[in-house]
Scaffold this motif. Structure first.
Motif, short mmCIF file in Angstrom:
data_model
loop_
_atom_site.label_atom_id
_atom_site.label_comp_id
_atom_site.label_asym_id
_atom_site.label_seq_id
_atom_site.Cartn_x
_atom_site.Cartn_y
_atom_site.Cartn_z
N LYS A 34 0.62 -1.77 -0.05
CA LYS A 34 -0.19 0.43 -0.03
C LYS A 34 1.18 0.77 -0.30
CE LYS A 34 -3.44 -2.41 0.39
NZ LYS A 34 -4.24 -2.77 -0.29
N VAL A 35 0.38 1.88 -0.53
CA VAL A 35 1.26 2.81 -0.86
C VAL A 35 0.11 4.85 -0.86
CG1 VAL A 35 2.86 4.99 -2.14
CG2 VAL A 35 3.02 1.88 -1.80
N LEU A 36 0.34 5.24 0.33
CA LEU A 36 -0.21 6.94 0.51
C LEU A 36 0.33 7.77 -0.13
CD1 LEU A 36 -2.87 8.15 1.24
CD2 LEU A 36 -1.88 8.43 3.64
N CYS A 68 -10.16 -2.02 -4.89
CA CYS A 68 -9.38 -3.35 -5.08
C CYS A 68 -8.88 -3.68 -3.46
CB CYS A 68 -7.89 -3.01 -5.21
SG CYS A 68 -6.25 -3.97 -5.33
N GLY A 69 -8.59 -5.59 -3.68
CA GLY A 69 -8.05 -6.15 -2.35
C GLY A 69 -6.82 -7.08 -2.20
N ASP A 70 -6.16 -6.99 -1.75
CA ASP A 70 -4.98 -7.84 -1.57
C ASP A 70 -5.00 -8.83 -2.54
OD1 ASP A 70 -4.29 -6.04 0.35
OD2 ASP A 70 -3.80 -7.26 2.47
N GLN A 71 -4.28 -8.94 -2.82
CA GLN A 71 -3.73 -10.05 -4.18
C GLN A 71 -3.09 -10.66 -4.02
OE1 GLN A 71 -5.36 -8.63 -8.47
NE2 GLN A 71 -7.17 -8.44 -7.80
N SER A 72 -2.38 -12.41 -4.53
CA SER A 72 -1.13 -12.60 -4.47
C SER A 72 -1.31 -13.62 -5.39
CB SER A 72 -0.50 -12.95 -3.48
OG SER A 72 -1.69 -13.23 -2.15
N CYS A 84 -2.88 5.36 -2.62
CA CYS A 84 -4.52 5.93 -2.90
C CYS A 84 -3.57 7.48 -3.36
CB CYS A 84 -4.63 5.85 -1.54
SG CYS A 84 -5.69 7.41 -1.44
N ALA A 85 -4.17 8.65 -3.53
CA ALA A 85 -3.22 9.93 -3.82
C ALA A 85 -5.03 10.48 -3.11
CB ALA A 85 -3.04 10.10 -4.95
N PHE A 86 -5.48 11.57 -2.73
CA PHE A 86 -6.37 12.12 -2.60
C PHE A 86 -6.48 13.62 -2.44
CE2 PHE A 86 -3.47 12.00 1.23
CZ PHE A 86 -3.94 12.99 1.71
N ASP A 87 -6.81 14.68 -2.66
CA ASP A 87 -6.74 16.44 -2.00
C ASP A 87 -6.81 16.78 -1.30
OD1 ASP A 87 -7.60 16.21 -4.89
OD2 ASP A 87 -9.68 16.57 -4.85
N ASP A 117 -7.15 4.52 7.20
CA ASP A 117 -8.45 4.03 8.22
C ASP A 117 -9.84 3.45 7.64
OD1 ASP A 117 -6.99 3.71 10.25
OD2 ASP A 117 -8.19 5.74 11.06
N HIS A 118 -10.21 4.48 6.19
CA HIS A 118 -11.29 4.14 5.67
C HIS A 118 -10.84 3.63 4.48
CE1 HIS A 118 -14.91 5.53 3.05
NE2 HIS A 118 -14.25 5.37 2.25
N LEU A 119 -10.08 3.03 4.18
CA LEU A 119 -9.86 2.18 3.05
C LEU A 119 -9.52 0.92 4.07
CD1 LEU A 119 -7.58 4.30 0.71
CD2 LEU A 119 -9.59 3.16 0.38
N GLY A 120 -9.40 0.84 5.75
CA GLY A 120 -8.67 -0.26 5.65
C GLY A 120 -7.18 -0.86 6.31
#
Length: 396
Positions: A34-36, A68-72, A84-87, A117-120
């Motif tokens: 995950k990258v914020l 999207c969920g975790d994938q492996s 995730c990118a946000f304003d 937190d919203h994204l889990g």
């Protein structure tokens, strides 16, 4: 539309202060990594497009109904990255509080944590640019256990370090920025603040990059609109009031995750010397990468920046030690007795007292005369707009 109601994920005190605040975000790609991404002043989430494509492999947002969920794969190996990118509050489609006091890097870091937190997301690699890098620093200090790695692009320490490189050229750009009222005027000045002159003068086919980027900037600014005065003043307040305390820097170092500081050598907004100083304060966690470029070095040197970010992610997931990660010279606990100097043991570095005083005095004087020039222009413009009032003679 993907919005995060900030107060839903905060304690009673913070929730009461952020009642009704919504943060607009987008996610891209899939995977357990995950990258914020936290953008800077007056920027929107799509300012990260070059990094979104390089990290997630796509610029198409994930479907709102099917996040999207975790994938492996079957062996459990990572096959992707979710970004995730946000304003930030005050810009784009996020809420725009009217009070300047509602904009600090501490408050905005809590916005970012609420999005996680919203994204889990329990943890994420946190990457910030300019003001976004200041916010990322605060996030890392507030919740170091939520950070896998930290990347700071074109960062400063806030406060007086937000004062740009002061010379005639920069002051002229500042005046143009304050006078910009149309997308065309804003686009023209943004190019000179975001990119190096050499980059803008390069030809791509029959056109210079300046011509190509100007058309793109006008289109984007026309679509999103100029930043509101409340948003601009608020985000500016966040930069001016930003400061990382000794305890906050200690908490980042103690967390043990690697830190990457990337900076353009020709950045006229965030001075390289301030980024270097912050990197030294974060030793041995931090690595410094200097690139040919301006304030938007992430656009100007996309491949080098993306390669460095991917290397950071890889390092955080390996057994590499921080002393192997950093490229700074090994710190000494002693202090050389050369001239008038002092030693700050907590930062394990020595600074020349007289040199610092002279530098700060020079910065103050340049800043003072720059403000005087801007104020003079403002007053002169106001006087020009005043229309004489006709007074009829008094009849007695």
């Amino acid at each position: 539309m993907p919005f995060c109601n900030v107060s839903t994920y905060q304690n009673d005190v913070d929730a009461a202060n952020n009642n009704g605040i919504q943060i607009f975000y987008r996610t891209y790609g899939c995977g357990p990594v995950k990258v914020l991404l936290i953008i800077g002043l007056a920027g929107t989430h799509d300012s990260w497009v070059p990094q979104i494509k390089g990290l997630a492999g796509t610029v198409t947002p994930n479907d709102d109904e099917s996040p999207c969920g975790d994938q492996s794969n079957e062996s459990g190996a990572t096959i992707g990255v979710e970004v995730c990118a946000f304003d930030n509050r005050g810009m784009g489609r996020s809420s725009v509080p009217a009070k300047k006091s509602e904009y600090t890097t501490n408050i905005m870091a809590k916005d970012a944590i609420a999005v996680m937190d919203h994204l889990g997301w329990g943890k994420a690699h946190v990457f910030g640019h300019s003001m976004g890098a200041m916010i990322a620093c605060k996030l890392a200090a507030l919740a170091p256990d939520r950070v896998s790695s930290l990347a700071l692009l074109n960062v400063t320490g806030g406060g007086y370090e937000c004062i740009p490189k002061l010379d005639c050229q920069t002051l002229a750009i500042a005046i143009r920025f304050l006078r910009a009222k149309t997308p065309e005027q804003r686009a023209a000045v943004d190019l000179d603040t975001h990119y190096s002159k050499e980059y803008l003068e390069e030809y791509v086919g029959l056109k210079t990059r300046r011509t190509i980027l100007y058309e793109e900037y006008v289109k984007n600014i026309s679509a999103t609109g100029l930043q509101s005065s409340h948003g601009f003043e608020g985000q500016k307040n966040a930069c001016w009031t930003h400061k990382m305390s000794r305890e906050e820097l200690d908490s980042i170092r103690a967390a043990g995750f690697p830190v990457l500081v990337i900076h353009g050598r020709h950045d006229i907004i965030a001075q390289l010397s301030h980024a270097k100083r912050l990197t030294e304060k974060l030793y041995p966690s931090a690595r410094m990468v200097e690139l040919q470029g301006g304030h938007l070095v992430s656009h100007e040197r996309t491949k080098e920046v993306n390669d460095s970010l991917l290397e950071l992610i890889k390092a955080s997931e390996s057994a590499i030690t921080l002393y192997d990660w950093t490229n700074l010279p090994k710190k000494s606990t002693g202090c050389k007795a050369t001239g008038i100097s002092f030693c700050r043991a907590d930062e394990r570095s020595c600074f020349s007292f007289m040199v610092n005083i002279v530098k700060k005095l020079r910065t103050f004087l340049l800043y003072f005369f720059g403000l005087f020039d801007l104020a003079f222009e403002h007053v002169r413009g106001a006087l020009r707009s005043i229309k004489p009032v006709r007074v009829d003679p008094i009849i007695r």
